[in-house]
Structure formats: C-alpha cells, structure tokens
Write a protein that holds these residues in place. Structure first.
Motif, short mmCIF file in Angstrom:
data_model
loop_
_atom_site.label_atom_id
_atom_site.label_comp_id
_atom_site.label_asym_id
_atom_site.label_seq_id
_atom_site.Cartn_x
_atom_site.Cartn_y
_atom_site.Cartn_z
N LYS A 100 0.74 -1.31 0.30
CA LYS A 100 -0.10 -0.07 -0.23
C LYS A 100 0.77 1.41 0.16
CE LYS A 100 -3.30 -0.12 2.46
NZ LYS A 100 -4.82 0.28 3.58
N GLN B 121 -9.49 4.32 -1.11
CA GLN B 121 -8.62 2.99 -1.48
C GLN B 121 -8.84 2.71 -2.86
OE1 GLN B 121 -6.23 1.63 0.68
NE2 GLN B 121 -5.60 0.93 -0.54
N ASN C 175 -3.52 4.48 -1.83
CA ASN C 175 -4.80 4.93 -0.11
C ASN C 175 -4.64 6.04 -0.12
OD1 ASN C 175 -6.34 4.82 2.31
ND2 ASN C 175 -4.61 4.36 3.13
#
Length: 90
Positions: free
Chosen positions: A8, A67, A88
């Motif tokens: 992420k 997201q 994100n």
C-alpha cells in the motif's frame, strides 16, 4: 484484484505524481513513441487520469479519500506492459 495485493502506498488527496519510464538497454528496452493510459479504480469505477502532455506523464490524484487501484498501461515499439499499485488517499 492484483492491485489490492501490492504494498500500500499512502498519499494525500490531490497530490501530484509523475510516471517516469527508465530505459533498460541491456534488454533492448528503449522507450520511444510510447503511449500511456493511467487510471484509478475504486471498486468497478474507472477514473482515467489526465497527464500534462503526451511526453510529460505528470498527473494529480483525485480529491476524494479512499482505497484505489492504480493501473498504468503503456505500449512501446517493443510491446505492451502494465503496472498496478495499491493506493490509499487519506
């Protein structure tokens, strides 16, 4: 989706970014006359990101936190390739 499995990357909404293609001459990878499409996916919704020009792949992320999956598709004289990332925005 494959993008969700990637590490992420957390960014701010409206943050600027740039895609830079690096040549790998050892593998014959020379980027000339490439075309690129950059999109974000939020669920089944595709958000196509607009770059500054056909040679400057700078863009801004959307203002809505959440997201996203980043999808970069590009084509060169040597073929096609794709990158996906887990983004994100918060």
């Amino acid at each position: 989706m494959l993008g969700n499995e990637q590490r992420k990357i957390t960014l701010l909404p409206n943050e600027s970014a740039q895609i830079i293609l690096l040549e790998n001459k050892e593998n014959g990878g020379e980027f000339t006359k490439e075309t690129m499409k950059i999109s974000l996916w939020k669920g089944n919704e595709e958000i196509e990101l607009t770059t500054k020009s056909s040679t400057d792949y700078s863009f801004s992320f959307p203002s809505e936190p959440g997201q996203y999956v980043l999808e970069v598709n590009f084509r060169t004289s040597n073929g096609r390739s794709q990158y996906v990332g887990n983004i994100n925005l918060k």
